[in-house]
Design a protein around this motif. Structure first.
Motif, mmCIF file in Angstrom:
data_model
loop_
_atom_site.group_PDB
_atom_site.id
_atom_site.type_symbol
_atom_site.label_atom_id
_atom_site.label_comp_id
_atom_site.label_asym_id
_atom_site.label_seq_id
_atom_site.Cartn_x
_atom_site.Cartn_y
_atom_site.Cartn_z
ATOM 1 N N TRP A 1 -14.302 29.761 2.642
ATOM 2 C CA TRP A 1 -15.468 29.137 2.013
ATOM 3 C C TRP A 1 -15.144 28.211 0.838
ATOM 4 O O TRP A 1 -15.835 27.191 0.648
ATOM 5 C CB TRP A 1 -16.466 30.214 1.578
ATOM 6 N N PRO A 2 -14.107 28.483 -0.010
ATOM 7 C CA PRO A 2 -13.871 27.549 -1.114
ATOM 8 C C PRO A 2 -13.507 26.144 -0.648
ATOM 9 O O PRO A 2 -13.798 25.164 -1.334
ATOM 10 C CB PRO A 2 -12.698 28.195 -1.876
ATOM 11 N N VAL A 3 -12.863 26.046 0.508
ATOM 12 C CA VAL A 3 -12.501 24.724 1.039
ATOM 13 C C VAL A 3 -13.770 23.961 1.422
ATOM 14 O O VAL A 3 -13.932 22.779 1.085
ATOM 15 C CB VAL A 3 -11.566 24.878 2.255
ATOM 16 N N GLN A 4 -14.676 24.633 2.126
ATOM 17 C CA GLN A 4 -15.943 23.992 2.506
ATOM 18 C C GLN A 4 -16.767 23.626 1.271
ATOM 19 O O GLN A 4 -17.366 22.554 1.203
ATOM 20 C CB GLN A 4 -16.743 24.935 3.412
ATOM 21 N N LEU A 5 -16.797 24.527 0.300
ATOM 22 C CA LEU A 5 -17.578 24.270 -0.917
ATOM 23 C C LEU A 5 -16.978 23.116 -1.717
ATOM 24 O O LEU A 5 -17.719 22.286 -2.272
ATOM 25 C CB LEU A 5 -17.633 25.545 -1.768
ATOM 26 N N ALA A 6 -15.649 23.049 -1.773
ATOM 27 C CA ALA A 6 -14.995 21.951 -2.486
ATOM 28 C C ALA A 6 -15.340 20.600 -1.868
ATOM 29 O O ALA A 6 -15.519 19.605 -2.585
ATOM 30 C CB ALA A 6 -13.482 22.155 -2.488
ATOM 31 N N ALA A 7 -15.452 20.571 -0.537
ATOM 32 C CA ALA A 7 -15.849 19.328 0.143
ATOM 33 C C ALA A 7 -17.310 18.996 -0.152
ATOM 34 O O ALA A 7 -17.648 17.855 -0.474
ATOM 35 C CB ALA A 7 -15.618 19.463 1.639
ATOM 36 N N LYS A 8 -18.176 20.015 -0.066
ATOM 37 C CA LYS A 8 -19.609 19.813 -0.261
ATOM 38 C C LYS A 8 -19.929 19.350 -1.679
ATOM 39 O O LYS A 8 -20.763 18.460 -1.888
ATOM 40 C CB LYS A 8 -20.337 21.133 0.037
ATOM 41 N N GLU A 9 -19.281 19.927 -2.672
ATOM 42 C CA GLU A 9 -19.585 19.603 -4.065
ATOM 43 C C GLU A 9 -18.779 18.417 -4.599
ATOM 44 O O GLU A 9 -18.901 18.074 -5.772
ATOM 45 C CB GLU A 9 -19.343 20.826 -4.949
ATOM 46 N N GLY A 10 -17.964 17.801 -3.760
ATOM 47 C CA GLY A 10 -17.243 16.597 -4.163
ATOM 48 C C GLY A 10 -15.993 16.832 -4.984
ATOM 49 O O GLY A 10 -15.453 15.895 -5.579
ATOM 50 N N PHE A 11 -15.474 18.065 -4.999
ATOM 51 C CA PHE A 11 -14.276 18.342 -5.789
ATOM 52 C C PHE A 11 -13.037 17.662 -5.199
ATOM 53 O O PHE A 11 -12.151 17.223 -5.945
ATOM 54 C CB PHE A 11 -14.055 19.846 -5.927
ATOM 55 N N PHE A 12 -12.968 17.572 -3.877
ATOM 56 C CA PHE A 12 -11.849 16.850 -3.265
ATOM 57 C C PHE A 12 -11.926 15.366 -3.612
ATOM 58 O O PHE A 12 -10.919 14.747 -3.981
ATOM 59 C CB PHE A 12 -11.862 17.023 -1.743
ATOM 60 N N ALA A 13 -13.111 14.801 -3.496
ATOM 61 C CA ALA A 13 -13.287 13.372 -3.770
ATOM 62 C C ALA A 13 -12.889 13.031 -5.198
ATOM 63 O O ALA A 13 -12.269 11.993 -5.460
ATOM 64 C CB ALA A 13 -14.739 12.973 -3.510
ATOM 65 N N ARG A 14 -13.210 13.929 -6.139
ATOM 66 C CA ARG A 14 -12.865 13.677 -7.536
ATOM 67 C C ARG A 14 -11.366 13.750 -7.780
ATOM 68 O O ARG A 14 -10.881 13.248 -8.792
ATOM 69 C CB ARG A 14 -13.585 14.680 -8.438
ATOM 70 N N GLU A 15 -10.663 14.358 -6.864
ATOM 71 C CA GLU A 15 -9.197 14.414 -6.946
ATOM 72 C C GLU A 15 -8.546 13.293 -6.139
ATOM 73 O O GLU A 15 -7.332 13.284 -5.936
ATOM 74 C CB GLU A 15 -8.687 15.768 -6.441
#
Length: 332
Positions: free
Chosen positions: A54-68
């Motif tokens: 779930w943290p991987v899916q949540l990171a994508a949904k909340e834009g944490f990957f994009a911010r990195e």
């Protein structure tokens, strides 16, 4: 009049209002294009559509990957397929931590760099007519994967009752299919992870064994990459780790938002999503890394289950240096 103050007129363009709008549109397009082009792709493979990663899916949904500076491609693959894809460089990470550690013991050049669950997030759920663990004797139990971590966890969880030698384990492919076979009545019992374990219990199926009551340390889910990527793409791995840690920290302090994410991502009612949230928080590894002693417990378990002499050391299977560094940078 407002556009004149931007300075293009000083350069002698003399543009009309329509041309200004067109030029501004082109500039914005180029800015957006360059921003998109700067994003680096990271391919991550969970082993099922369930909530284990779930943290991987949540990171994508909340834009944490994009911010990195990352564009995350999340591709569900069965465990063995995902590990093979990782070993050949087709993906950057698998989240099938337990099975990847077993593959590393057998010589695969893999290392866990972040651990999500330290407790076993597995429940053995049975048809409504089966009341006790002993009722599983002589029965089939559907398990996700193909003689991976979940198979061994089921046997270990059944061992205290003495039923482990009297059951037949059958692969259902993944936990979603396992849940379906339980509903169809084609399996007497199945091994499920959230949200399917909770959905099944809400429908009256029997929760006979909770694996975490028997298994103390079980690094089933995490981020596993290759040694080569760890050496050559450490900054990409660092940014991926940072995105996942931010997602975990977000979930811990923003329960309502995370429950809403679970409802949307997994199409479930609020009361069930709240129970799922509680379950994933309970099995979450708070530090997101493991000690050498905890990894050694898993090595000893693998040796006992496979009857192999294992020469690998904890440092051969995991390297949590980047996770520790990022956690410190984020003030955890």
């Amino acid at each position: 009049m407002g556009f004149k103050s931007f300075g293009f007129r000083v350069l002698g363009f003399g543009l009309t209002g329509c041309l200004w709008v067109a030029l501004l549109g082109i500039i914005l397009f180029l800015v957006n294009f360059n921003s998109s082009a700067a994003q680096e792709r990271v391919r991550i493979s969970p082993s099922s559509p369930g909530l284990a990663a779930w943290p991987v899916q949540l990171a994508a949904k909340e834009g944490f990957f994009a911010r990195e500076g990352l564009t995350a491609e999340i591709i569900v693959m069965r465990t063995n397929t995902g590990i093979a894809a990782l070993a050949t460089g087709s993906i950057d990470f698998t989240t099938a931590g337990g099975s990847a550690l077993r593959a590393a013991v057998n010589g695969a050049p893999l290392k866990m760099v972040l651990n999500i669950t330290k407790k076993a997030d597995l429940w053995i759920v049975a048809q409504k007519n089966l009341q006790r663990v002993e009722d599983l004797r002589g029965k089939m139990i559907g398990v996700g994967g193909n003689w991976g971590t979940q198979f061994y966890q089921v046997l270990e969880a059944l061992k205290p009752s003495g039923v482990d030698k009297d059951v037949q384990l059958v692969s259902t492919g993944d936990v979603a299919n396992g849940y379906l076979t339980l509903q169809q009545g084609s399996m007497p019992a199945v091994a499920l992870t959230p949200p399917y374990s909770i959905l099944a219990k809400r429908q009256g199926y029997r929760d006979l064994v909770r694996a975490s009551d028997v298994i103390n340390v079980a690094p089933t889910t995490g981020l596993v990459t290759t040694r080569e990527k760890l050496d050559k793409e450490s900054q990409k791995i660092r940014r991926t780790i940072r995105a996942v840690i931010k997602a975990v920290d977000f979930a811990k302090v923003r329960r309502a938002d995370t429950v809403a994410f679970i409802m949307s991502q997994y199409k479930m009612e609020k009361d069930i999503a709240e129970s799922v949230y509680d379950a994933i928080m309970e099995t979450l590894n708070p530090t997101l890394w493991l000690s050498d002693g905890e990894i050694q417990i898993e090595l000893n378990r693998i040796a006992e289950q496979t009857k192999m002499k294992i020469l690998a050391k904890p440092a051969d299977l995991a390297d949590f240096t980047l996770t520790r560094q990022v956690a410190q940078e984020l003030g955890r």
